[in-house]
Design an enzyme around this catalytic site. Structure first.
Site, PDB file in Angstrom:
ATOM      1  N   HIS A 134       6.357 -12.091   5.526  1.00  0.00           N
ATOM      2  CA  HIS A 134       6.030 -11.523   4.129  1.00  0.00           C
ATOM      3  C   HIS A 134       7.614 -11.313   3.265  1.00  0.00           C
ATOM      4  O   HIS A 134       8.514 -10.945   3.954  1.00  0.00           O
ATOM      5  CB  HIS A 134       5.180 -10.270   3.992  1.00  0.00           C
ATOM      6  CG  HIS A 134       5.717  -8.911   4.887  1.00  0.00           C
ATOM      7  ND1 HIS A 134       5.612  -9.188   6.358  1.00  0.00           N
ATOM      8  CD2 HIS A 134       6.518  -7.901   4.618  1.00  0.00           C
ATOM      9  CE1 HIS A 134       6.183  -7.960   6.501  1.00  0.00           C
ATOM     10  NE2 HIS A 134       6.629  -7.494   5.717  1.00  0.00           N
TER      11      HIS A 134
ATOM     12  N   ILE B 212       0.758  -1.243   0.145  1.00  0.00           N
ATOM     13  CA  ILE B 212      -0.020   0.015   0.037  1.00  0.00           C
ATOM     14  C   ILE B 212       0.893   1.445   0.002  1.00  0.00           C
ATOM     15  O   ILE B 212       0.467   2.417  -0.397  1.00  0.00           O
ATOM     16  CB  ILE B 212      -1.000  -0.082   1.117  1.00  0.00           C
ATOM     17  CG1 ILE B 212      -2.176   0.608   0.977  1.00  0.00           C
ATOM     18  CG2 ILE B 212      -0.530   0.217   2.432  1.00  0.00           C
ATOM     19  CD1 ILE B 212      -3.178   0.588  -0.015  1.00  0.00           C
TER      20      ILE B 212
HETATM   21  P1  AMP Z   1       8.029  -4.430   6.954  1.00  0.00           P
HETATM   22  O1  AMP Z   1       7.078  -5.319   8.170  1.00  0.00           O
HETATM   23  O2  AMP Z   1       8.903  -3.497   7.608  1.00  0.00           O
HETATM   24  O3  AMP Z   1       8.505  -5.518   5.879  1.00  0.00           O
HETATM   25  O4  AMP Z   1       6.880  -3.352   6.297  1.00  0.00           O
HETATM   26  C1  AMP Z   1       5.513  -3.804   6.009  1.00  0.00           C
HETATM   27  C2  AMP Z   1       5.015  -3.580   4.527  1.00  0.00           C
HETATM   28  O5  AMP Z   1       3.664  -3.718   4.485  1.00  0.00           O
HETATM   29  C3  AMP Z   1       5.245  -1.865   4.289  1.00  0.00           C
HETATM   30  O6  AMP Z   1       6.004  -1.788   3.048  1.00  0.00           O
HETATM   31  C4  AMP Z   1       3.897  -1.401   4.324  1.00  0.00           C
HETATM   32  O7  AMP Z   1       3.672  -0.558   3.299  1.00  0.00           O
HETATM   33  C5  AMP Z   1       2.999  -2.523   4.085  1.00  0.00           C
HETATM   34  N1  AMP Z   1       1.785  -2.696   4.304  1.00  0.00           N
HETATM   35  C6  AMP Z   1       1.076  -2.299   5.545  1.00  0.00           C
HETATM   36  N2  AMP Z   1      -0.186  -2.340   5.731  1.00  0.00           N
HETATM   37  C7  AMP Z   1      -0.410  -2.831   4.559  1.00  0.00           C
HETATM   38  C8  AMP Z   1      -2.053  -3.047   4.038  1.00  0.00           C
HETATM   39  N3  AMP Z   1      -2.906  -2.860   4.576  1.00  0.00           N
HETATM   40  N4  AMP Z   1      -1.990  -3.531   2.542  1.00  0.00           N
HETATM   41  C9  AMP Z   1      -0.754  -3.493   1.887  1.00  0.00           C
HETATM   42  N5  AMP Z   1       0.651  -3.313   2.338  1.00  0.00           N
HETATM   43  C10 AMP Z   1       0.500  -2.907   3.695  1.00  0.00           C
END
Ligand code: AMP
Length: 134
Positions: free
Chosen positions: A95, A30
């Site tokens: 992820h 996002i």
């Molecule tokens: P990290 O846990 O540091 O690998 O980062 C988490 C990633 O998830 C970040 O790049 C956010 O932009 C992404 N993110 C968080 N919430 C959402 C969501 N609801 N939909 C898509 N991506 C998300």
């Protein structure tokens, strides 16, 4: 409480989904670093990717490969290849980040994130989806 990604798996919150099978899901980040920046997750909620059992971890990477190949096709001419990162400091649900890149700075997580409209994200997700072969 379930993670925000489990809520996406359960369709409790929306996401721009690009691929799904029984065990894994891929959807657009996002707050993307690049156009078509995609996250690949196991549906099973495990925080740290290296706490996944071997079969789930291997399956996650194989699923990520299929999504990356679709991103490569969708981004042909706009990126050289799909870069990979695992961070996990923000969302406690394992992820893999798939980020189309032309150079190393395209996958620098300290850079300001890009902004796309709802329609643009919808189109990007649909565009990648067309190339996904599971
Ligand atoms: P990290 O846990 O540091 O690998 O980062 C988490 C990633 O998830 C970040 O790049 C956010 O932009 C992404 N993110 C968080 N919430 C959402 C969501 N609801 N939909 C898509 N991506 C998300």
């Amino acid at each position: 409480m379930s993670s925000i990604f489990t809520k996406i798996v359960n369709r409790e919150i929306p996401a721009y989904i690009v691929a799904e099978d029984e065990n894994y899901l891929a959807f657009l980040d996002i707050n993307p670093l690049a156009k078509a920046h995609t996250l690949v997750i196991p549906k099973k909620e495990v925080d740290y990717i290296f706490d996944l059992d071997d079969e789930s971890l291997a399956g996650l990477w194989i699923f990520a490969k299929k999504v990356a190949k679709a991103i490569d096709k969708y981004m042909e001419g706009e990126a050289i290849r799909t870069g990979v990162a695992v961070v996990g400091l923000e969302v406690p649900h394992a992820h893999i980040h798939l980020v189309p890149i032309k150079n190393i700075t395209d996958i620098d997580f300290t850079r300001p994130k890009l902004k796309f409209s709802y329609e643009e994200l919808q189109n990007i997700a649909e565009g990648i989806k067309k190339f996904v072969v599971l």
